[in-house]
Design a protein around this motif. Structure first.
Motif, mmCIF file in Angstrom:
data_model
loop_
_atom_site.group_PDB
_atom_site.id
_atom_site.type_symbol
_atom_site.label_atom_id
_atom_site.label_comp_id
_atom_site.label_asym_id
_atom_site.label_seq_id
_atom_site.Cartn_x
_atom_site.Cartn_y
_atom_site.Cartn_z
ATOM 1 N N ILE A 1 -11.119 -67.027 37.772
ATOM 2 C CA ILE A 1 -10.231 -67.910 37.245
ATOM 3 C C ILE A 1 -9.781 -68.068 35.770
ATOM 4 O O ILE A 1 -8.740 -68.220 35.479
ATOM 5 C CB ILE A 1 -10.838 -69.565 37.793
ATOM 6 C CG1 ILE A 1 -9.344 -70.479 37.425
ATOM 7 C CG2 ILE A 1 -11.768 -69.924 37.139
ATOM 8 C CD1 ILE A 1 -8.736 -70.532 38.518
ATOM 9 N N VAL A 2 -10.636 -67.743 34.969
ATOM 10 C CA VAL A 2 -10.634 -67.648 33.473
ATOM 11 C C VAL A 2 -9.770 -66.453 33.288
ATOM 12 O O VAL A 2 -8.912 -66.483 32.418
ATOM 13 C CB VAL A 2 -12.088 -67.362 32.707
ATOM 14 C CG1 VAL A 2 -11.687 -66.906 31.310
ATOM 15 C CG2 VAL A 2 -12.926 -68.536 32.995
ATOM 16 N N LEU A 3 -9.695 -65.329 33.981
ATOM 17 C CA LEU A 3 -9.150 -63.966 33.760
ATOM 18 C C LEU A 3 -7.819 -64.078 34.264
ATOM 19 O O LEU A 3 -6.899 -63.708 33.731
ATOM 20 C CB LEU A 3 -9.932 -62.857 34.252
ATOM 21 C CG LEU A 3 -10.738 -62.122 32.940
ATOM 22 C CD1 LEU A 3 -9.854 -61.515 31.943
ATOM 23 C CD2 LEU A 3 -11.680 -62.950 32.205
ATOM 24 N N ALA A 4 -7.808 -65.319 35.376
ATOM 25 C CA ALA A 4 -6.558 -65.212 36.007
ATOM 26 C C ALA A 4 -5.471 -65.876 35.021
ATOM 27 O O ALA A 4 -4.366 -65.554 34.721
ATOM 28 C CB ALA A 4 -6.376 -66.336 37.250
ATOM 29 N N ILE A 5 -6.017 -66.849 34.179
ATOM 30 C CA ILE A 5 -5.289 -67.308 33.078
ATOM 31 C C ILE A 5 -4.972 -66.459 31.781
ATOM 32 O O ILE A 5 -4.079 -66.570 31.334
ATOM 33 C CB ILE A 5 -5.757 -68.889 32.787
ATOM 34 C CG1 ILE A 5 -4.600 -69.598 31.974
ATOM 35 C CG2 ILE A 5 -6.952 -68.715 32.105
ATOM 36 C CD1 ILE A 5 -3.433 -70.226 32.871
ATOM 37 N N THR A 6 -6.018 -65.937 31.461
ATOM 38 C CA THR A 6 -5.846 -65.285 30.021
ATOM 39 C C THR A 6 -5.672 -63.760 30.208
ATOM 40 O O THR A 6 -5.081 -63.015 29.324
ATOM 41 C CB THR A 6 -7.399 -65.230 29.490
ATOM 42 O OG1 THR A 6 -8.211 -64.483 30.223
ATOM 43 C CG2 THR A 6 -7.978 -66.600 29.011
#
Lengths: 305, 305
Positions: free
Chosen positions: A184-189
C-alpha cells in the motif's frame, strides 16, 4: 573498503537493478564470487562483455547452485518461474531475496516452491532510473536510497542481519515492514505516480486539437516531467499493476475522488480552496528534500535540454 | 554582443519570470533602460538590492511611462488591474505584452483599458522552475525554450517583429498562434500536468494507511517527481485554473476518461493493453529529447538527493 558479506551470490536478471547490484557489490567487496543469470541471450552476453560478475548462466538454477544469496531481479510476474528453476539447486541455509516493487505477490509466487531451510526474505530497493538493461546500472544507484525488506514473522535473525548488511554495504538505508504494508505504501509513492504519468502521456498523444509536435515543443510547461517515469520498462510496470491490483485500485479511487473535488472547485471558481491545496503541497517537497531524498536544485538541477 | 531592441522597457512584476527577463535583457543588451515595478514592497526592495533594472516603482504606471515595451509579468488574475494602472501613462506606439500562462483571458482583461495606438501582443514563454521571486530568476531561463505570441489579426507587423527580436535576443524560439489555440495547447502541456501533480500530492498526504513520513522516505519510487511542479507558486496557479477553466475542464475530462479505461484494464487483468500503452508512451519522451526540450541524462541528470 572490503567488507565481505557473502562468499557467493547469484544475481538472476541483469537489468538496471541487477547490474547495479553486481557493480555495487564488486565495488564494495561485498561478495566473493558473483554468478549472473539471465534468460535473455543478449543481456547475458552484454553482462559478460561488461565483465559484470564472474560466471554467466542462461539458467537461473545453474547460477543459484552453491550461492549463499540469490538475488532475484526480474519483473514481478516472472518470480514463480524463477522460484521453480532455482528451488532444486539451492544450498541449505541460502537466502533468497528479490527486488520487486510488489511484495505479497512475490511471497505467494515463490514460497510454495522453495525447500525448507532456505530463507525467503523479499526486498525492494526504492531506486531506479527510466533506463533498462545491463548498461543502465551503476554502483551508486542505491546510495542514500531506502531498501525495504519484508521478512516473514519467523525470519531467522542471522539471515536477516546478513541481508541488511549487504544492502547497507551498497549504501542503502534499510527498513522492514510487512509485505501488505509495503504494497500500500508503494501503491501511493510509486505505482499510482507511474499510472498517472503513463495516463497523461497517453491522453496528450490523443487530444485531437493539439498536435503531437505541439505537445513535445511546449512540454517544458510541466508535461515533460511526467514523460520520464512514463518511459520506464513496460514489462516491469505491466507486472506491477497486475500483481498489486487491490492496493493500486484503492489509492486510485482516492486519487480520482480528490480530482473530482478539484474539478468542481475549478468549475465553480473556488479560488480559495485551490490556493489552500497548492500551498499545502509545497511543504511535502520541502520534507522530501530535508530527508535527503530529492535534490534542492531548481528544476531537478536539470541540464538544459 | 549588444543588440538594442528597445530604448526603454518596463517590467511589471519582478518574480521568477520578470527578473529573468531583466537579467537576460541586461546581459544581452536588449534594452537601454529598464524600469521595474512591483506592488509588493519586499520584492521591489530586493530587486533594487540585486541591481535588477535601472529604476524602481511601486506603481506600474510610473514604470510604464515613456516605455517602448511594457512587459507584464504578474499572475494572470492581476492583469486587468495592471492594464488600468498603465493605460493613462502609456506612450503612443508602445508595445504591451505579458508572460501569462493563459491568453484569451488576458486579452479580455487588458484590451478594453488600453488606448488606441498602443500595441497589445500577448505572450507566454514556456519556461520556469518551481521557485518564485526576484532571487529565483536567471538570464538563461529562456534559452532554447519556446516563447508563444498570440498577436491579434490586425497586429502591426513592425511591432510584432520587435517583440519577436526581443524574445530571440533572450535566447527563445518564437511561435505565434491564436490565444484560443494557445489555451488548449497549454491546458494539455502545462495546466493539466500541474493539476494532476497538485492532486496526487494532496492525495498522498491524506491516505490514512500510509504516514506522511513514509510518503517522503519512499518518494524516490516516482512520487518525488510530481512534487516539483506541485511546489510552484500557488497564486499564479490558482489564477491559471480560474482563467482557463473551459480548456482545463475539457482536457481533464479526457484524462479521467482514459484513466477509467486504464483502471478497468487493471481490474480485469488486461496486461496486453497495459503493455501497449506503456510502450507507446516511451516514444514521446524520445521526441521531446530529440527536439532539445529535455535532457537525455537518466533521472533528469538529478544530483543525488
Amino acid at each position: 573498503m572490503t567488507t565481505l558479506v557473502f562468499e557467493r551470490i547469484a544475481v538472476v536478471g541483469i537489468g538496471l537493478i541487477g547490474s547495479s547490484i553486481v557493480r555495487g557489490a564488486r565495488a564494495k567487496g561485498l561478495a566473493g564470487t558473483i554468478a549472473v543469470a539471465d534468460h535473455a541471450g543478449p543481456h547475458l552476453a552484454r553482462a559478460r562483455e561488461l565483465g559484470l560478475g564472474d560466471d554467466w548462466h542462461a539458467d537461473a538454477g545453474d547460477a543459484a547452485a552453491g550461492a549463499d544469496l540469490v538475488m532475484v531481479a526480474v519483473p514481478v510476474g516472472a518470480c514463480e518461474a524463477v522460484a521453480k528453476a532455482i528451488a532444486p539447486r539451492l544450498k541449505p541455509g541460502a537466502i533468497v531475496t528479490d527486488v520487486g516493487s510488489v511484495k505479497a505477490s512475490v511471497v505467494r509466487q515463490m514460497k510454495p516452491h522453495l525447500p525448507a531451510g532456505v530463507h525467503l526474505i523479499p526486498g525492494h530497493p526504492v531506486a531506479g532510473t527510466e533506463f533498462s538493461g545491463p548498461d543502465a546500472g551503476f554502483a551508486e544507484l542505491f546510495e542514500n536510497r531506502w531498501s525495504i525488506l519484508t521478512p516473514p514473522d519467523d525470519v531467522d535473525p542471522a539471515a536477516l542481519a546478513r541481508l541488511v548488511a549487504f544492502w547497507r554495504g551498497l549504501g542503502a538505508n534499510v527498513e522492514t515492514m510487512t509485505a501488505e504494508h509495503h504494497d500500500i505504501v508503494l501503491a501511493i509513492t510509486s505505482h499510482l505516480p507511474h499510472l498517472i504519468a503513463y495516463n497523461i502521456v497517453g491522453t496528450a498523444a490523443d487530444v485531437e486539437q493539439v498536435t503531437q509536435s505541439e505537445v513535445m515543443k511546449f512540454s517544458a510547461g510541466g508535461f515533460r516531467d511526467f514523460t520520464r517515469i512514463a518511459a520506464s520498462d513496460p514489462t516491469m510496470w505491466r507486472d506491477v499493476f497486475l500483481h498489486n491490483r487491490e492496493a493500486v485500485l484503492e489509492v486510485l479511487g482516492r486519487f480520482t475522488e480528490d480530482l473530482f473535488a478539484l474539478q468542481r472547485q475549478i468549475r465553480w471558481g473556488e479560488g480559495d480552496k485551490l490556493f489552500d491545496l497548492f500551498t499545502r503541497t509545497r511543504a511535502i517537497r520541502r520534507g522530501i528534500i530535508g530527508l535527503g531524498q530529492e535534490t534542492p536544485a531548481p528544476d531537478f538541477g536539470r541540464r538544459k535540454g
